[in-house]
Design an enzyme around this catalytic site. Structure first.
Site, mmCIF file in Angstrom:
data_model
loop_
_atom_site.group_PDB
_atom_site.id
_atom_site.type_symbol
_atom_site.label_atom_id
_atom_site.label_comp_id
_atom_site.label_asym_id
_atom_site.label_seq_id
_atom_site.Cartn_x
_atom_site.Cartn_y
_atom_site.Cartn_z
ATOM 1 N N LYS A 199 0.844 -1.207 0.000
ATOM 2 C CA LYS A 199 0.000 0.000 0.000
ATOM 3 C C LYS A 199 0.874 1.250 0.000
ATOM 4 C CE LYS A 199 -0.390 0.724 4.966
ATOM 5 N NZ LYS A 199 -1.232 0.820 6.140
ATOM 6 N N THR A 232 -10.069 4.625 11.767
ATOM 7 C CA THR A 232 -11.187 4.950 10.876
ATOM 8 C C THR A 232 -11.542 3.763 9.985
ATOM 9 O OG1 THR A 232 -9.672 5.830 9.219
ATOM 10 C CG2 THR A 232 -10.589 7.402 10.806
#
Length: 323
Positions: A199, A232
């Site tokens: 990522k 989150t």
């Protein structure tokens, strides 16, 4: 005049997560010390212990949940009160260590807030820290004194092994940086193959990542996606969806700290993972709970660590010598 004093274990709790502290105290068979705590009209915090703490081995439990700065300040005030009341040894118990993600400078003119946290507790009077799954292990070196770094891995992996152990598994790290933890998971799950998500993260946009591709063999396997925290849930849910797109039979998310900020609950509900396993290092409000969520108790681990510290035993022995 000679006197042999007896050691006296006392457990204290702030107001952030009293449920966990009560569970820990119950496991120890000690009960929590009655504490008077309230806020003044301007937001200042007042704390007073309603029993003598002189000469005690004090353990102060506080999880740094939202509003995080308030609960950190309360814990610092509790430590100061114990120091001034002549507690013999003060151990700060941090199921979740606030500011742990700010452990190094990415750019110039940034703070290293995780180090500042350690300095604050030392200055307040803490002799020792007990932490659970720090974001990075080097934070142990920020505190000038003993730090016991507990791992939720045995609790989480035992649950996963009992429920999914009869299926073909793969252990997946959401990024290359946590592959060491994934290796420990693999060892506990019978040598399940490893994979990770490659990522990228934009340092100018906090809490945002882009899951690029899956590195490793996950096709037809139940993927155990492991991380230290879910904030989150952007990173973990993108990783779960990427695994399903690569042909994973199922995805199970396992993380120690359920911060669950902002859109986290909606993202987890709507992602392709079938179960989200967390511990109770942080309190989860009733309205933030959802069907996929499984909460395991960290209290037995913390209470065993406290007992080992109090009895001058070995905390490392709780993790087969690997802590």
């Amino acid at each position: 005049m000679k006197r042999t004093t007896e050691k006296n274990l006392m457990v204290f709790s702030g107001r952030a997560h009293p449920g966990l502290a009560e569970e820990v105290a119950e496991e120890l068979g000690s009960g929590l010390v009655p504490t008077q705590a309230y806020d003044f009209a301007n937001g200042e915090i007042y704390v007073r212990f309603e029993e003598s703490v002189r000469g005690s081995d004090a353990f102060v439990i506080q999880s740094h949940t939202s509003p995080i700065n308030e609960w950190i300040m309360e814990q610092l005030i509790m430590v100061d009160a114990l120091k001034r009341a002549s507690a013999k040894r003060i151990t700060v118990v941090l199921p979740f260590y606030g500011y742990a993600r700010q452990d190094k400078k990415h750019r110039g003119r940034e703070p290293i807030s995780a180090r500042l946290m350690a300095d604050l507790f030392k200055t307040a009077g803490a002799n020792r820290l007990i932490c659970v799954d720090l974001h990075t292990s080097q934070i142990q070196g920020f505190f000038d004194g003993p730090v016991d770094h507990l791992m939720a891995l045995p609790i989480l992996s035992e649950y996963v092994a009992n429920k999914y152990g009869d299926q073909q598994l793969a252990v997946v790290s959401p990024d290359a940086g946590r592959i060491k933890v994934a290796e420990q998971w693999s060892a506990r799950l019978g040598g399940a193959p490893l994979a990770f998500i490659h990522k990228t993260r934009d340092i100018d946009r906090p809490n945002e990542t882009v899951a690029n591709r899956v590195v490793g063999e996950v096709k037809g396997r139940v993927c155990i996606l492991v991380d230290d925290m879910i904030d989150t849930a952007g990173t973990i849910t993108k990783a779960a969806d990427a695994l399903v797109n690569e042909g994973a039979a199922d995805v199970v998310i396992a993380a120690t700290h359920a911060i669950l900020s902002g859109p986290a609950v909606d993202r987890l509900k709507n992602c392709q993972a079938s179960e989200v396993i967390v511990t109770n290092t942080l309190p989860i409000a009733e309205e933030r709970r959802f069907d996929k969520l499984t909460e395991l108790s960290i209290a037995p681990l913390i209470s065993r660590a406290i007992r080992e510290v109090f009895e001058d035993g070995s905390v490392t022995s709780l993790f087969d010598g690997r802590a």
